[in-house]
Design an enzyme around this catalytic site. Structure first.
Site, PDB file in Angstrom:
ATOM      1  N   ASP A 196     -22.635  34.727   2.005  1.00 16.88           N
ATOM      2  CA  ASP A 196     -21.586  35.433   2.732  1.00 16.88           C
ATOM      3  C   ASP A 196     -20.312  35.390   1.907  1.00 16.88           C
ATOM      4  O   ASP A 196     -20.233  34.686   0.904  1.00 16.88           O
ATOM      5  CB  ASP A 196     -21.383  34.882   4.153  1.00 16.88           C
ATOM      6  CG  ASP A 196     -21.013  33.411   4.205  1.00 16.88           C
ATOM      7  OD1 ASP A 196     -20.945  32.774   3.133  1.00 16.88           O
ATOM      8  OD2 ASP A 196     -20.774  32.898   5.308  1.00 16.88           O
ATOM      9  N   TYR A 228     -16.473  34.751   0.419  1.00 17.05           N
ATOM     10  CA  TYR A 228     -15.582  33.588   0.382  1.00 17.05           C
ATOM     11  C   TYR A 228     -14.723  33.583   1.638  1.00 17.05           C
ATOM     12  O   TYR A 228     -14.318  34.634   2.141  1.00 17.05           O
ATOM     13  CB  TYR A 228     -14.687  33.639  -0.848  1.00 17.05           C
ATOM     14  CG  TYR A 228     -15.418  33.484  -2.163  1.00 17.05           C
ATOM     15  CD1 TYR A 228     -16.082  32.296  -2.479  1.00 17.05           C
ATOM     16  CD2 TYR A 228     -15.440  34.514  -3.095  1.00 17.05           C
ATOM     17  CE1 TYR A 228     -16.744  32.141  -3.684  1.00 17.05           C
ATOM     18  CE2 TYR A 228     -16.109  34.369  -4.311  1.00 17.05           C
ATOM     19  CZ  TYR A 228     -16.762  33.181  -4.597  1.00 17.05           C
ATOM     20  OH  TYR A 228     -17.409  33.036  -5.791  1.00 17.05           O
ATOM     21  N   PHE A 284     -19.977  36.679  -4.896  1.00 18.30           N
ATOM     22  CA  PHE A 284     -19.458  35.738  -5.897  1.00 18.30           C
ATOM     23  C   PHE A 284     -18.162  36.185  -6.558  1.00 18.30           C
ATOM     24  O   PHE A 284     -17.566  35.433  -7.323  1.00 18.30           O
ATOM     25  CB  PHE A 284     -20.511  35.442  -6.974  1.00 18.30           C
ATOM     26  CG  PHE A 284     -21.707  34.706  -6.471  1.00 18.30           C
ATOM     27  CD1 PHE A 284     -21.634  33.353  -6.168  1.00 18.30           C
ATOM     28  CD2 PHE A 284     -22.921  35.365  -6.269  1.00 18.30           C
ATOM     29  CE1 PHE A 284     -22.734  32.658  -5.682  1.00 18.30           C
ATOM     30  CE2 PHE A 284     -24.032  34.685  -5.788  1.00 18.30           C
ATOM     31  CZ  PHE A 284     -23.936  33.327  -5.496  1.00 18.30           C
ATOM     32  N   HIS A 344     -28.627  27.260  -6.553  1.00 14.57           N
ATOM     33  CA  HIS A 344     -27.342  27.917  -6.346  1.00 14.57           C
ATOM     34  C   HIS A 344     -26.352  27.424  -7.405  1.00 14.57           C
ATOM     35  O   HIS A 344     -26.400  26.269  -7.829  1.00 14.57           O
ATOM     36  CB  HIS A 344     -26.822  27.589  -4.946  1.00 14.57           C
ATOM     37  CG  HIS A 344     -25.693  28.431  -4.497  1.00 14.57           C
ATOM     38  ND1 HIS A 344     -24.379  28.166  -4.848  1.00 14.57           N
ATOM     39  CD2 HIS A 344     -25.650  29.554  -3.723  1.00 14.57           C
ATOM     40  CE1 HIS A 344     -23.594  29.068  -4.314  1.00 14.57           C
ATOM     41  NE2 HIS A 344     -24.328  29.928  -3.628  1.00 14.57           N
TER      42      HIS A 344
END
Length: 258
Positions: free
Chosen positions: A95, A97, A108, A223
C-alpha cells in the site's frame, strides 16, 4: 548556450511542477474524471460500478467526511503514466507510504524532494550495486513508469500513520483484475514480487500468462525493507533482479527499461 530540454525532460519537468502545486492527500472521492492511460478504462469502470467498488467508494467518502487524512492525492497514478500495451515490468507493492508528503501513487516511489524511505534506498542499492553508495537526485520513479514499469500497490489508498488501513476494503478486487489483464496481454513482461504479500500473486500471474501464451519472468525475493532485505530465504540485497530483468528483456528486444 544551454541545450534545450527534449520532450522527455519537458514532460518530467511539467509533471514535477504539477506535483509541487497539488495537495499531498486525497481531498474527495470523484474518480470519474481521473485520467487513465490507454487500456485501463474498461477494467476500472467495471470495478467502480461493481459491488466491491461501490462499497470502497462509500468507505472512502465516510473516512474523508470523518476527517481522515488519506494518501495519495491521485490513487490511479500508476494507471495514468503506464499504458497497458507498454507494460514490460511490474513491481507490486502493498500500500502507499503513510507519511505526510510521501506517497505519489506509484509503488515504492516518493514525491520529488522527499527523503528516501529505507525500502527505496535498498531498491536503489540493488539497482546500482552494493558498492555504489551514490544517491539518486530524487526518489520519484515516474521515469520508470514512463518506460513501461507498472508500479502497482495492492491497495491504492492508505490513512495517515496507519499502514494497511485500507487493505481488504475492496482495492484488491481491482488490482487483481489489473494484474490478470497484464498477465494476459503483456509479453514479454517481468514481475518483481518482493515479500510474502506480493508473492501470493505469483500463481495468478503465471497461470494467466500460460493460458494466454505470454512470456512472463516471475522473480521473487524478500521485501526490500531493512527488516528483511538481508535475511533468508531469498535476501533482497544481492538477488540480482534488476540485472536479470535487464538481460531478459534486452534479449527479447526491450532494452533500457531499468
Amino acid at each position: 548556450m544551454a541545450a534545450r530540454p527534449g520532450p522527455a525532460e519537458q514532460a518530467s519537468q511539467a509533471e514535477l511542477e504539477l506535483e509541487m502545486r497539488e495537495p499531498d492527500r486525497l481531498l474527495r472521492w470523484e474518480p470519474e474524471p481521473w485520467q487513465l492511460a490507454e487500456g485501463w478504462r474498461d477494467i476500472v469502470e467495471a470495478f467502480l460500478s461493481s459491488t466491491a467498488g461501490l462499497r470502497l467508494a462509500s468507505y472512502i467518502r465516510e473516512r474523508l467526511a470523518a476527517g481522515a487524512t488519506i494518501y495519495p492525492p491521485r490513487p490511479f497514478r500508476a494507471l495514468e503514466l503506464t499504458p497497458l500495451d507498454s507494460v514490460r515490468a511490474v513491481i507490486l507493492g502493498q500500500d502507499p507510504y503513510h507519511g505526510p508528503g510521501q506517497a505519489e501513487g506509484l509503488a515504492f516511489s516518493v514525491r520529488a524532494g522527499v527523503k528516501l524511505p529505507p525500502s527505496l534506498r535498498n531498491i536503489f542499492k540493488e539497482l546500482h550495486g552494493a558498492d555504489d553508495e551514490s544517491q539518486p537526485p530524487t526518489g520519484s520513479l515516474v521515469d520508470w513508469a514512463r518506460r513501461g514499469v507498472l508500479l502497482l500497490n495492492a491497495s491504492l489508498t492508505v490513512e495517515d500513520g496507519q499502514p494497511g488501513s485500507h487493505a481488504r476494503k475492496g482495492w484488491e478486487v481491482l488490482t487483481d483484475a489489473l494484474l490478470a489483464e497484464v498477465a494476459a496481454r503483456a509479453s514479454p513482461c517481468v514481475y518483481m514480487l518482493w515479500g510474502a504479500h506480493a508473492q501470493a500473486k505469483a500463481a495468478l500471474i503465471e497461470n494467466t500468462a500460460a493460458r494466454h501464451g505470454c512470456e512472463a519472468l516471475v522473480l521473487q525475493a524478500n521485501h526490500p525493507s531493512p527488516l528483511s532485505a538481508g535475511r533468508p530465504p531469498v535476501p533482497f540485497l544481492g538477488c540480482g533482479h534488476f540485472a536479470l530483468a535487464r538481460d531478459w528483456l534486452a534479449a527479447r528486444g526491450y532494452p533500457g527499461v531499468f
